[in-house]
Design an enzyme around this catalytic site. Structure first.
Site, mmCIF file in Angstrom:
data_model
loop_
_atom_site.group_PDB
_atom_site.id
_atom_site.type_symbol
_atom_site.label_atom_id
_atom_site.label_comp_id
_atom_site.label_asym_id
_atom_site.label_seq_id
_atom_site.Cartn_x
_atom_site.Cartn_y
_atom_site.Cartn_z
ATOM 1 C CE LYS A 10 -4.683 1.121 0.272
ATOM 2 N NZ LYS A 10 -5.764 0.456 -0.400
ATOM 3 C CG ASP A 59 -7.176 3.441 -0.941
ATOM 4 O OD1 ASP A 59 -7.912 2.621 -0.793
ATOM 5 O OD2 ASP A 59 -6.778 4.207 0.212
HETATM 6 P P1 NAD Z 1 -12.911 8.090 -2.324
HETATM 7 O O1 NAD Z 1 -11.795 9.102 -2.057
HETATM 8 O O2 NAD Z 1 -13.488 7.809 -3.846
HETATM 9 O O3 NAD Z 1 -14.214 8.472 -1.562
HETATM 10 C C1 NAD Z 1 -14.100 8.441 -0.140
HETATM 11 C C2 NAD Z 1 -15.589 8.964 0.364
HETATM 12 O O4 NAD Z 1 -15.421 8.864 1.811
HETATM 13 C C3 NAD Z 1 -15.812 10.280 -0.163
HETATM 14 O O5 NAD Z 1 -17.299 10.389 -0.404
HETATM 15 C C4 NAD Z 1 -15.515 11.264 1.231
HETATM 16 O O6 NAD Z 1 -16.369 12.419 1.223
HETATM 17 C C5 NAD Z 1 -15.981 10.035 1.995
HETATM 18 N N1 NAD Z 1 -15.542 10.224 3.517
HETATM 19 C C6 NAD Z 1 -14.333 10.736 3.894
HETATM 20 N N2 NAD Z 1 -14.159 11.010 5.170
HETATM 21 C C7 NAD Z 1 -15.318 10.700 5.797
HETATM 22 C C8 NAD Z 1 -15.971 10.656 7.238
HETATM 23 N N3 NAD Z 1 -15.142 11.150 8.169
HETATM 24 N N4 NAD Z 1 -17.207 10.435 7.092
HETATM 25 C C9 NAD Z 1 -17.752 9.833 6.129
HETATM 26 N N5 NAD Z 1 -17.572 9.912 4.751
HETATM 27 C C10 NAD Z 1 -16.244 10.402 4.769
HETATM 28 O O7 NAD Z 1 -12.144 6.667 -1.982
HETATM 29 P P2 NAD Z 1 -12.781 5.370 -2.388
HETATM 30 O O8 NAD Z 1 -11.853 4.773 -3.403
HETATM 31 O O9 NAD Z 1 -14.313 5.259 -2.522
HETATM 32 O O10 NAD Z 1 -12.420 4.378 -0.855
HETATM 33 C C11 NAD Z 1 -13.182 4.117 -0.140
HETATM 34 C C12 NAD Z 1 -12.859 3.316 1.056
HETATM 35 O O11 NAD Z 1 -12.814 1.978 0.077
HETATM 36 C C13 NAD Z 1 -11.438 3.081 1.521
HETATM 37 O O12 NAD Z 1 -11.441 2.765 2.963
HETATM 38 C C14 NAD Z 1 -10.617 2.501 0.577
HETATM 39 O O13 NAD Z 1 -9.454 2.062 0.947
HETATM 40 C C15 NAD Z 1 -11.597 1.364 0.303
HETATM 41 N N6 NAD Z 1 -11.439 0.448 -0.858
HETATM 42 C C16 NAD Z 1 -11.357 1.285 -2.302
HETATM 43 C C17 NAD Z 1 -11.159 0.515 -3.313
HETATM 44 C C18 NAD Z 1 -11.230 1.073 -4.597
HETATM 45 O O14 NAD Z 1 -11.054 0.427 -5.622
HETATM 46 N N7 NAD Z 1 -11.325 2.461 -4.850
HETATM 47 C C19 NAD Z 1 -10.980 -0.950 -3.249
HETATM 48 C C20 NAD Z 1 -10.938 -1.530 -1.984
HETATM 49 C C21 NAD Z 1 -11.250 -0.661 -0.996
#
Ligand code: NAD
Length: 430
Positions: free
Chosen positions: A109, A149
């Site tokens: 990561k 991410d």
């Molecule tokens: P992103 O940046 O696209 O979205 C993150 C979202 O979370 C946004 O809507 C943001 O406003 C919101 N957020 C941030 N802080 C917050 C809080 N305190 N309370 C509520 N909402 C909050 O990121 P993403 O890619 O959607 O990732 C989200 C999660 O999923 C992370 O934990 C990431 O590690 C995990 N993840 C992502 C992927 C991927 O393919 N993008 C794959 C596996 C896991």
């Protein structure tokens, strides 16, 4: 979501799962000990020329946790709260997740301490290119394969891969360039990305949930859902759930959430949020957004709504010992990484609320990333239909393995997922 060290949570999960593994063999004990620390931590400083002409130094990390099953694999996060312990935890979970999905990959990561919203597009590009240069020697198709991410996108992956191409001492042939492109996944299609990667984490989550609900005999009625987070993962899971007959009553972002009891339209809600710059007022039901249809709620209140399924899809440690006793959902589908602390896990287990763990629920993203890597390496481009069919089969198999293990060893789904993953990793470790 503060106050809990994610690496400590990860290690607590490891030690719980380890208690189910035959430890009479000293070799197994040694291997479990090795799995308590990453194999390599890369610490980089990235000087960036800002638009005002001054240099600003950013701090970045790449953690390579374990590569027993294949090259390290894992996303790059841009966030002001990124810390080494967070990146270590996320890289550990990646190793486990790739093993759960039975991918020939290990776990890694990356992260940069930055609030990307404070940078101009040009500054963001210079930062991303600088990070790619800083870690260039440590990544590659057979070494370590980064991806997006939180706050990183296909466009950012494109800048990074372009920087790696520029660093090459000689012009590459088409075949060599395609191989180099497999160093980073989650790219835009024009840069060698895979069909379906953008929405793969959300779609994979739908397949896992459907498989698990059918095991739990919770199908047949219209289930209500609340989703915390409305980024790539939160939006896409909300959209797929809505399209598949679930009633999504609440979504939120870092500024707060909205509650639409009749069920909101995720597509319209996103359009409205883009137009207004906020979710507030985007109470979109059917084909209209109407102030009377919903209300504003806090992220804390969203987690405690009386819904069938709660989907944390934002950041780590959203569900803690403080709010776990107040959760009313019947099932939790973890789409974020590490959203439930070990203490909260214990409370939820005692309360009979199954938690479908992150390393299973959100493994669709890394699965399609692995497909992208494979396509680039083979010089192929698969159709969306082919990608989604492979994804569905992979998610159903992973869900079934973990369900069966949980019945066999009589424990929660997370511990079962770790037991499955550890079994595969320990076998691959020399
Ligand atoms: P992103 O940046 O696209 O979205 C993150 C979202 O979370 C946004 O809507 C943001 O406003 C919101 N957020 C941030 N802080 C917050 C809080 N305190 N309370 C509520 N909402 C909050 O990121 P993403 O890619 O959607 O990732 C989200 C999660 O999923 C992370 O934990 C990431 O590690 C995990 N993840 C992502 C992927 C991927 O393919 N993008 C794959 C596996 C896991």
């Amino acid at each position: 979501m503060v106050g809990t060290n994610p690496f400590e949570s990860a290690m607590a999960q490891l030690s719980k799962a380890a208690s189910f593994i035959g430890k009479s063999d000293p070799k197994v004990n040694e291997k479990l000990e090795i799995l308590k620390q990453p194999q390599r931590i890369i610490n980089v400083t990235i000087p960036v020329r800002m638009d005002n002409g001054k240099i600003r130094i950013f701090q970045g990390y790449r953690v390579q946790f374990n590569n027993a099953r294949g090259p390290y694999k894992g996303g790059i996060r841009y966030h002001h709260n990124v810390s080494l312990d967070e990146v270590k935890a996320l890289s550990f979970w990646m190793a486990m997740k790739c093993a759960v999905a039975d991918l020939p990959l290990g776990g890694g990561k990356g992260g940069i301490i930055v609030d990307p919203k404070t940078l101009s597009v040009k500054e963001l590009e210079r930062l991303s290119r600088g990070y790619a240069r800083a870690i260039a020697d440590n990544i590659g198709p057979d070494k370590d394969v980064p991806a997006p991410d939180v706050n990183t996108t296909g466009q950012i992956m494109g800048w990074m891969i372009d920087e790696l191409i520029k660093l090459q001492p000689k012009k590459l042939s088409k075949k060599e360039e395609m191989k180099l492109r497999s160093t980073i996944t989650g790219k835009l299609i024009k840069d060698g990305g895979s069909e379906g990667r953008e929405e793969a984490t959300g779609l994979g989550g739908l397949f896992v949930l459907q498989a698990m609900l059918s095991k739990m005999k919770l199908t047949g009625k219209k289930l209500t859902v609340a989703v915390q987070g409305f980024g790539n993962v939160g939006y896409n899971i909300a959209k797929f759930l809505h399209e598949n007959g679930f009633t999504v009553v609440a979504v939120s972002d870092s500024k707060g959430g909205i509650y639409v009891p009749e069920g909101l339209s995720p597509v319209l809600t996103l359009e409205c949020k883009k137009k207004n710059g906020t979710l507030v007022g985007c109470y979109c039901f059917g084909s209209v957004c109407d102030m009377k249809k919903g209300k504003q709620i806090t992220n804390e209140a969203l987690l405690e709504l009386p819904v069938d399924i709660l989907v944390p899809a934002a950041l780590e440690s959203a569900i803690t010992k403080d709010n776990a006793p107040k959760i009313k959902a019947k099932v939790i589908l973890e789409m974020a990484n590490g959203p439930t602390t070990p203490e909260a896990d214990t409370i939820l287990y005692k309360r009979g609320i199954p938690v479908i763990p992150d390393i299973l629920s959100n493994s669709g993203g890394v699965s399609v990333s692995a497909f992208e890597w494979e396509q680039n390496l083979k010089g192929q481009h698969w159709s969306k239909k082919a990608v989604n069919a492979k994804l569905k089969a992979k998610m159903e198999k992973a869900a079934s393995d973990i369900w069966t293990t949980s019945k066999n060893i009589k424990t929660d789904l997370r511990t079962s997922a770790f037991v499955v993953a550890l079994g595969r990793i320990l076998k691959a470790m020399k």
